[in-house]
Design a protein around this motif. Structure first.
Motif, PDB file in Angstrom:
ATOM      1  N   PRO A 121     -11.848 -23.398  10.896  1.00  0.00           N
ATOM      2  CA  PRO A 121     -11.297 -21.902  10.837  1.00  0.00           C
ATOM      3  C   PRO A 121     -10.188 -21.502  11.738  1.00  0.00           C
ATOM      4  O   PRO A 121      -9.175 -20.828  11.273  1.00  0.00           O
ATOM      5  CB  PRO A 121     -12.514 -21.171  11.577  1.00  0.00           C
ATOM      6  CG  PRO A 121     -13.683 -21.980  10.993  1.00  0.00           C
ATOM      7  CD  PRO A 121     -13.517 -23.399  11.217  1.00  0.00           C
ATOM      8  N   ARG A 122     -10.150 -22.427  12.920  1.00  0.00           N
ATOM      9  CA  ARG A 122      -8.990 -22.122  13.645  1.00  0.00           C
ATOM     10  C   ARG A 122      -7.542 -22.626  12.932  1.00  0.00           C
ATOM     11  O   ARG A 122      -6.468 -22.095  13.051  1.00  0.00           O
ATOM     12  CB  ARG A 122      -9.269 -23.212  15.052  1.00  0.00           C
ATOM     13  CG  ARG A 122      -8.339 -22.759  16.105  1.00  0.00           C
ATOM     14  CD  ARG A 122      -8.807 -21.804  17.254  1.00  0.00           C
ATOM     15  NE  ARG A 122      -7.799 -21.592  18.143  1.00  0.00           N
ATOM     16  CZ  ARG A 122      -7.057 -20.354  18.062  1.00  0.00           C
ATOM     17  NH1 ARG A 122      -7.803 -19.244  17.435  1.00  0.00           N
ATOM     18  NH2 ARG A 122      -6.222 -20.043  19.184  1.00  0.00           N
ATOM     19  N   LYS A 128      -1.510 -18.327   9.438  1.00  0.00           N
ATOM     20  CA  LYS A 128      -1.868 -16.871   9.322  1.00  0.00           C
ATOM     21  C   LYS A 128      -1.044 -16.198  10.328  1.00  0.00           C
ATOM     22  O   LYS A 128      -0.256 -15.075  10.488  1.00  0.00           O
ATOM     23  CB  LYS A 128      -3.129 -16.155   9.181  1.00  0.00           C
ATOM     24  CG  LYS A 128      -3.673 -16.753   7.829  1.00  0.00           C
ATOM     25  CD  LYS A 128      -5.018 -16.077   7.634  1.00  0.00           C
ATOM     26  CE  LYS A 128      -5.708 -16.224   6.150  1.00  0.00           C
ATOM     27  NZ  LYS A 128      -4.835 -15.234   5.304  1.00  0.00           N
ATOM     28  N   LEU A 129      -1.508 -16.647  11.840  1.00  0.00           N
ATOM     29  CA  LEU A 129      -1.007 -15.827  12.970  1.00  0.00           C
ATOM     30  C   LEU A 129       0.360 -16.121  12.977  1.00  0.00           C
ATOM     31  O   LEU A 129       1.257 -15.241  13.449  1.00  0.00           O
ATOM     32  CB  LEU A 129      -1.730 -16.479  14.061  1.00  0.00           C
ATOM     33  CG  LEU A 129      -2.960 -16.071  14.229  1.00  0.00           C
ATOM     34  CD1 LEU A 129      -3.805 -16.855  15.453  1.00  0.00           C
ATOM     35  CD2 LEU A 129      -3.217 -14.443  14.497  1.00  0.00           C
ATOM     36  N   HIS A 139      -7.344 -10.428   8.662  1.00  0.00           N
ATOM     37  CA  HIS A 139      -8.065 -11.794   8.558  1.00  0.00           C
ATOM     38  C   HIS A 139      -8.422 -12.379   9.912  1.00  0.00           C
ATOM     39  O   HIS A 139      -9.472 -12.785   9.968  1.00  0.00           O
ATOM     40  CB  HIS A 139      -7.376 -12.798   7.402  1.00  0.00           C
ATOM     41  CG  HIS A 139      -7.317 -12.077   6.129  1.00  0.00           C
ATOM     42  ND1 HIS A 139      -6.698 -12.633   5.079  1.00  0.00           N
ATOM     43  CD2 HIS A 139      -7.968 -11.083   5.494  1.00  0.00           C
ATOM     44  CE1 HIS A 139      -6.775 -12.050   4.122  1.00  0.00           C
ATOM     45  NE2 HIS A 139      -7.507 -10.804   4.457  1.00  0.00           N
ATOM     46  N   ALA A 140      -7.539 -12.494  10.763  1.00  0.00           N
ATOM     47  CA  ALA A 140      -7.704 -13.249  11.989  1.00  0.00           C
ATOM     48  C   ALA A 140      -8.747 -12.567  12.914  1.00  0.00           C
ATOM     49  O   ALA A 140      -9.733 -13.046  13.440  1.00  0.00           O
ATOM     50  CB  ALA A 140      -6.425 -13.567  12.796  1.00  0.00           C
ATOM     51  N   ILE A 149     -14.153 -17.798  15.045  1.00  0.00           N
ATOM     52  CA  ILE A 149     -13.256 -18.620  16.013  1.00  0.00           C
ATOM     53  C   ILE A 149     -13.770 -17.884  17.339  1.00  0.00           C
ATOM     54  O   ILE A 149     -14.117 -16.507  17.153  1.00  0.00           O
ATOM     55  CB  ILE A 149     -11.756 -18.318  15.812  1.00  0.00           C
ATOM     56  CG1 ILE A 149     -11.346 -16.839  15.319  1.00  0.00           C
ATOM     57  CG2 ILE A 149     -11.228 -19.408  14.636  1.00  0.00           C
ATOM     58  CD1 ILE A 149      -9.880 -16.754  15.034  1.00  0.00           C
ATOM     59  N   GLU A 150     -13.414 -18.228  18.550  1.00  0.00           N
ATOM     60  CA  GLU A 150     -13.812 -17.646  19.633  1.00  0.00           C
ATOM     61  C   GLU A 150     -12.542 -16.701  20.358  1.00  0.00           C
ATOM     62  O   GLU A 150     -12.721 -15.547  20.744  1.00  0.00           O
ATOM     63  CB  GLU A 150     -14.055 -18.622  20.793  1.00  0.00           C
ATOM     64  CG  GLU A 150     -15.441 -19.146  20.520  1.00  0.00           C
ATOM     65  CD  GLU A 150     -15.708 -20.174  21.539  1.00  0.00           C
ATOM     66  OE1 GLU A 150     -15.326 -20.175  22.769  1.00  0.00           O
ATOM     67  OE2 GLU A 150     -16.577 -20.969  21.342  1.00  0.00           O
ATOM     68  N   GLU A 151     -11.202 -17.109  20.097  1.00  0.00           N
ATOM     69  CA  GLU A 151     -10.125 -16.163  20.466  1.00  0.00           C
ATOM     70  C   GLU A 151      -8.873 -16.331  19.597  1.00  0.00           C
ATOM     71  O   GLU A 151      -8.964 -17.097  18.936  1.00  0.00           O
ATOM     72  CB  GLU A 151      -9.946 -16.711  21.934  1.00  0.00           C
ATOM     73  CG  GLU A 151      -9.332 -18.032  21.866  1.00  0.00           C
ATOM     74  CD  GLU A 151      -9.162 -18.597  23.623  1.00  0.00           C
ATOM     75  OE1 GLU A 151      -7.987 -18.853  23.995  1.00  0.00           O
ATOM     76  OE2 GLU A 151      -9.942 -18.336  24.251  1.00  0.00           O
TER      77      GLU A 151
END
Length: 152
Positions: A121-122, A128-129, A139-140, A149-151
């Protein structure tokens, strides 16, 4: 105008199972973008729909049989009319947008004769970012909210 109806994780699984059943011999594809995120969401039992529904999935393949299925599922195809989204076969050069070492963090699973490789996922969020478009940011944020994701 393309439809935008891809939002539930199970839609991805149903599609992969369908294609895996259609292939007559083993083949492989790499699933990137929101389709990959939805695959990961399914694995975690996520039911929250993807915001800013997607209009397509983005596979990369080197197998002709998978490419033929993709070409039959483009914008305006019977596939899109039935599913509300289409398949956008991507060239392998898009894999360069993923962070270094992404192949070390993949998940792989077989659906019939289809072997699917899904970056983490990261790693899927990274391009995308970088694009930083509103839909990509949504989406993020969703991936963080549902625990993929965590952050950011």
């Amino acid at each position: 105008m393309p439809k935008r109806e891809l939002e539930r994780p199970e839609q991805i699984i149903e599609w992969l199972q369908d294609w895996g059943g259609k292939l007559e011999s083993p083949a492989e594809m790499i699933l990137i973008g929101s389709g990959g995120l939805l695959w990961h969401a399914f694995q975690k039992g996520v039911e929250l729909p993807l915001p800013e529904k997607s209009m397509d999935v983005d596979p990369v393949t080197f197998d002709d049989a998978v490419a033929e299925l993709a070409y039959d599922s483009i914008i305006g195809s019977e596939f899109e009319l039935a599913n509300g989204w289409h398949v956008n076969l991507m060239p392998d050069m898009v894999l360069r947008e993923l962070p270094e070492g992404w192949r070390d963090r993949i998940s792989g699973v077989d659906y019939g004769n289809l072997h699917v490789i899904i970056p983490s996922p990261r790693d899927l969020i990274f391009p995308k970012l970088k694009r930083n478009e509103p839909r990509d940011r949504a989406h993020a944020d969703w991936a963080k909210e549902v625990g993929l994701i965590e952050e950011l």
